[in-house]
Design a protein around this motif. Structure first.
Motif, PDB file in Angstrom:
ATOM      1  N   ARG A 270      -5.669   3.258  -0.435  1.00 15.93           N
ATOM      2  CA  ARG A 270      -4.310   3.813  -0.374  1.00 15.93           C
ATOM      3  C   ARG A 270      -4.095   4.909  -1.410  1.00 15.93           C
ATOM      4  O   ARG A 270      -3.010   5.456  -1.514  1.00 15.93           O
ATOM      5  CB  ARG A 270      -3.287   2.690  -0.590  1.00 15.93           C
ATOM      6  N   GLY A 271      -5.139   5.199  -2.190  1.00 18.85           N
ATOM      7  CA  GLY A 271      -5.039   6.254  -3.185  1.00 18.85           C
ATOM      8  C   GLY A 271      -4.427   5.826  -4.498  1.00 18.85           C
ATOM      9  O   GLY A 271      -4.011   6.677  -5.297  1.00 18.85           O
ATOM     10  N   THR A 272      -4.394   4.529  -4.785  1.00 16.36           N
ATOM     11  CA  THR A 272      -3.816   4.035  -6.030  1.00 16.36           C
ATOM     12  C   THR A 272      -4.773   4.299  -7.191  1.00 16.36           C
ATOM     13  O   THR A 272      -5.940   3.900  -7.131  1.00 16.36           O
ATOM     14  CB  THR A 272      -3.539   2.528  -5.946  1.00 16.36           C
ATOM     15  N   PRO A 273      -4.337   4.950  -8.262  1.00 18.37           N
ATOM     16  CA  PRO A 273      -5.216   5.212  -9.413  1.00 18.37           C
ATOM     17  C   PRO A 273      -5.654   3.913 -10.088  1.00 18.37           C
ATOM     18  O   PRO A 273      -4.972   2.887 -10.021  1.00 18.37           O
ATOM     19  CB  PRO A 273      -4.339   6.058 -10.347  1.00 18.37           C
ATOM     20  N   ALA A 274      -6.787   3.993 -10.793  1.00 18.72           N
ATOM     21  CA  ALA A 274      -7.349   2.802 -11.423  1.00 18.72           C
ATOM     22  C   ALA A 274      -6.502   2.270 -12.562  1.00 18.72           C
ATOM     23  O   ALA A 274      -6.639   1.101 -12.940  1.00 18.72           O
ATOM     24  CB  ALA A 274      -8.756   3.103 -11.938  1.00 18.72           C
ATOM     25  N   ASP A 275      -5.610   3.107 -13.129  1.00 23.11           N
ATOM     26  CA  ASP A 275      -4.780   2.623 -14.233  1.00 23.11           C
ATOM     27  C   ASP A 275      -3.490   1.974 -13.742  1.00 23.11           C
ATOM     28  O   ASP A 275      -2.687   1.515 -14.559  1.00 23.11           O
ATOM     29  CB  ASP A 275      -4.468   3.757 -15.201  1.00 23.11           C
TER      30      ASP A 275
END
Length: 380
Positions: free
Chosen positions: A317-322
């Motif tokens: 879904r394109g969620t950043p790792a942070d």
């Protein structure tokens, strides 16, 4: 009152069983992997080999520390009850010996104190690996009694040049590995009493290697994996997958069950906190503080696919790792978590402390001497 030193007591001693057959030292040096990975070692098998253990509830345990736990259990319990407790205690002792024998820190006292009397036969400037090779060569060609006579004849046994540089006590400096070992030891325990018995056994095993393992004094009421957390079995994981559609909600429920920690605290875990193989969650107690202030949460094998699926879902879904890994599965007041548990017919842990109150975060260890045995075994 029976004495734990009696002739009918199988030569019991109050703290440990002497040199257990499964204790081993002198294993090959561990590879320089990460601190957390070093924590898995032999005790990781407790996640997968539970069938041989007595999983019925244990009798009430004494509240003594390791120095009096076993002797007090022997005095209070019937022979049959003590045998059950002692078997679980022995698993913890055995696991601690196996784990410490594979730890680089367990070998580091060689730099200060000879672990073997033959060390004093070699010049002080030799590297530890050169000394180890020389000792192995001597032991391969001469019987032990001749070697000891030689060392005594040369006045090398216990010579002061090596003892003068002893630096004890020294703090164990790999808290992440220690946390992982201890949590993996108890995460699959069927009850709090099983966990406490294992941990007391691990303390005794650590003492056999010269390591003083200090556990919180409130294990009877403390929270965290293995104490307030629940065993997460393959059957439980299958039920979660079957009845919870969202990968994030499923992962949040599994994590809440096996950690026994506050859902709000778990919801703050970033995606990057999950190891690449989904074997651990490593959370900062206070974001922005040194790496030593972390909470290491080993993930049971049955839960790893669930957490890995949640990470993949968020990544796609394109969620950043942070960004947070489990927050959308817990809810601000844990409402989503409670709904997921109800859908699966599962009860959430009642006592859910914050990360800083979890029992394994409050452990410490100190080197106080060299190990007391040289027993070896063939790895299973």
């Amino acid at each position: 009152m029976r004495s734990p030193w009696s002739a009918t007591s199988r030569s019991w001693i109050p703290v440990w069983r002497g040199c257990w057959p499964s204790c081993r030292t002198g294993s090959p040096a561990a590879s320089p992997t990460s601190s957390i990975a070093a924590g898995q070692g032999a005790c990781r098998r407790f996640f997968e080999q539970e069938t041989g253990e007595d999983r019925e509830e244990l009798p009430p345990l004494p509240d003594d520390d390791v120095t009096g736990f076993r002797a007090e259990a022997w005095r209070r319990l019937s022979p049959a009850e003590f045998a059950r407790v002692d078997a679980v205690y022995g698993r913890g002792l055995d696991a601690a010996c196996r784990w410490l024998a594979d730890q680089p820190q367990e070998r580091s006292p060689l730099e200060f104190v000879p672990r073997h009397y033959l060390r004093s036969l070699f010049p002080a400037h030799l590297r530890p690996d050169e000394v180890a090779a020389g000792v192995a060569l001597l032991q391969a060609h001469y019987p032990a009694h001749l070697l000891r006579s030689l060392a005594q004849g040369l006045l090398c046994v216990g010579s002061s040049p090596f003892r003068a540089s002893t630096k004890f006590p020294r703090r164990w400096d790999d808290g992440a590995a220690l946390q992982r070992f201890l949590v993996e030891l108890v995460t699959a325990s069927p009850s709090r009493r099983h966990s406490i018995a294992r941990l007391r056994g691990a303390q005794a095993g650590a003492l056999l290697h010269g390591l003083l393992l200090v556990l919180p004094g409130d294990l009877v009421t403390a929270g965290g994996p293995g104490l307030s957390g629940l065993p997460l079995t393959a059957e439980t994981a299958a039920a979660i997958r079957a009845r919870v559609a969202s990968p994030v909600h499923a992962a949040a429920l599994a994590t809440a069950l096996f950690t026994g920690l506050a859902p709000i605290a778990l919801g703050e875990a970033p995606i990057s906190a999950l190891a690449p193989d989904a074997a651990t969650l490593t959370l900062a107690l206070h974001p922005g503080t040194p790496a030593a202030t972390i909470c290491v949460l080993p993930v049971p094998p049955a839960a790893r696919p669930l957490l890995s699926a949640a990470r993949i879902f968020l990544t796609l879904r394109g969620t950043p790792a942070d960004k947070r890994l489990l927050a959308s599965g817990t809810g601000g007041t844990a409402q989503y978590l409670q709904a997921s548990a109800a859908a699966c017919g599962l009860a959430l842990p009642l006592h859910t402390p914050q990360l800083v109150q979890s029992w394994q975060v409050r452990t410490a260890a100190w080197w106080v001497g060299t190990h007391l045995h040289h027993t070896t075994r063939t790895p299973q």
